[in-house]
Design an enzyme around this catalytic site. Structure first.
Site: not given
Ligand SMILES: NC(=O)c1ccc[n+]([C@@H]2O[C@H](COP(=O)([O-])OP(=O)(O)OC[C@H]3O[C@@H](n4cnc5c(N)ncnc54)[C@H](OP(=O)(O)O)[C@@H]3O)[C@@H](O)[C@H]2O)c1
Length: 387
Positions: A113, A181, A261-262, A265-267, A269
């Site tokens: 990252y 990873h 990405s629970p 990835r923001g969708f 939300g």
């Molecule tokens: N192991 C792997 O291969 C892998 C791959 C991807 C991710 N990850 C891990 O998973 C974590 C989370 O994944 P992610 O960032 O891809 O996806 P995510 O948590 O599903 O979504 C993050 C996005 O959602 C938005 N968001 C968060 N809370 C919200 C809310 N209450 N309402 C509206 N929008 C909201 C955030 O924007 P704002 O900043 O505007 O809130 C951000 O852009 C990463 O930080 C990483 O540690 C692991």
């Protein structure tokens, strides 16, 4: 594995709960804090924001590999990588501290990252709390001179080197959990597991996990060195781990599951749509089929169902997305990422809601009637996934 419902019960919080709520009721997700009588909502935060007893605890893994963490974690990735625009470092550090104040004890980063910048941020912000919170990180993607090569390298010497580098950047003496990873086809998984086993014996790491791997690899790895968690993509628009046996094998072997990405990835939300402009220099979503304008327009029908479910229960769509994941099993710990305090609080407040299994089932059945448009990964990213 049972959720640790008895952990962290604050007597003061319990008494206040009893007074305000008036009647006994089942506590959502093991929640044990103060209730607001009028709304039926629960405030997650103790009066002094004491992190030690603010959130319920879940256990990832079992036996020697068990890992007690807050029921929701925090994904640090998007603060520096792949999620477009982000606040400056000071604000990111402040938000990470606010997450600690609210009782989050699981923070997730990775060497790739940034590359590197995300671990540096986590180290600078969180090392002062190293005795009460955990920063997990990941090796596997090759990084040379701070740049990703696109290759995998989990050879023993590299894993050792990456471990030392991560320890230095995170400013800690031992990594609470070190994930592989992505699977390295050139290094047998037994060799990786054995290196990890040695690192655990040496105290450099405490536990390990793997991301996006198949059943066979999990069995072989776990036999050499017990795994604490599998971290793979999982949410209402991507339920592969239910179909391909990953959740089943986690249950069978006593391994925890960390959905990444629970919020898709923001969708989920509800703040992204077909007109959203991603930063072309720092956001992988623009390369993903599911985030192309046509796909986002079509998939809005799924979001609408989730929003409707939430509207009638006072929940936002993010809370529905996170709550649905958490009710799947007490050993599931999602790690949503955010750059905003309002979203952090909203996400943590998921823990205040409770829906019945029948309600969640009706939601997932309704969502399943609509086919998701667009693959989650492009061909190159899919190639790196171990199934
Ligand atoms: N192991 C792997 O291969 C892998 C791959 C991807 C991710 N990850 C891990 O998973 C974590 C989370 O994944 P992610 O960032 O891809 O996806 P995510 O948590 O599903 O979504 C993050 C996005 O959602 C938005 N968001 C968060 N809370 C919200 C809310 N209450 N309402 C509206 N929008 C909201 C955030 O924007 P704002 O900043 O505007 O809130 C951000 O852009 C990463 O930080 C990483 O540690 C692991």
């Amino acid at each position: 594995m049972e959720e640790n419902k008895d952990n962290n019960i604050s007597r003061r919080g319990f008494l206040k709960t009893a007074t305000l709520a008036g009647a006994a009721m089942s506590l959502p997700f093991g929640l044990n804090k103060v209730f607001g009588a009028e709304t039926g909502m629960t405030s997650l935060f103790s009066e002094n924001n004491d992190a030690s007893d603010a959130l319920p605890v879940r256990t990832l893994g079992s036996g020697k590999a068990a890992f007690d963490v807050s029921a929701l974690g925090f994904g640090v990735m998007g603060m520096t990588y792949n999620r477009s625009y982000h606040p400056d470092k000071k604000q990111c550090i402040r938000l990470l501290h606010q997450a600690v104040d609210r009782g989050v004890t699981l923070f997730d980063t990775a060497i790739i990252y940034g590359p590197i910048s995300n671990e540096l941020l986590a180290g600078e912000a969180l090392s002062e709390y190293k005795n009460k919170i955990n920063v997990t990180t990941k090796f596997g993607h090759e990084v040379i001179d701070g740049k990703s090569t696109g290759r995998q390298d989990s050879r023993p010497a590299t894993v050792r080197q990456y471990c030392e580098d991560s320890l230095r950047r995170l400013r800690i003496d031992s990594i609470p959990m070190f994930y592989q990873h992505r699977f390295d086809p050139k290094t047998p998984i037994e060799e990786v597991a054995s290196t990890i086993s040695d690192l655990i014996k040496e105290g450099k790491i405490q536990r390990w996990g793997m991301c996006e791997v198949g059943l066979d690899v999990i069995r072989k790895a776990h036999a050499v060195c017990p795994l604490t968690a599998i971290q793979s993509e999982y949410h209402l628009m991507h339920r592969l781990v239910e179909e391909n046996g990953i959740l089943d094998i986690c249950k069978e072997l006593g391994i925890g599951f960390v959905p990444y990405s629970p919020i898709n990835r923001g969708f989920l939300g509800g703040t992204l749509n077909e007109y959203t402009q991603f930063d072309t220099t720092n956001d992988n979503r623009q390369t993903l089929p599911r985030f192309q304008p046509d796909a986002m327009r079509a998939n809005t029908r799924i979001l609408n169902i989730i929003q409707h479910f939430g509207h009638t229960r006072g929940m936002t769509s993010s809370q529905v997305a996170l709550g649905w994941l958490m009710q799947k099993a007490p050993w599931v710990v999602p790690i949503p990422g955010t750059t905003k305090l309002s979203h952090l609080d909203e996400n943590l407040n998921t823990l205040t809601f409770n829906c019945s299994p029948e309600e969640w089932k009706s939601l997932e059945d309704e969502v399943a009637t609509i086919a998701v448009v667009g693959d989650r990964y492009n061909a190159e990213q899919q190639r790196q996934v171990g199934y």
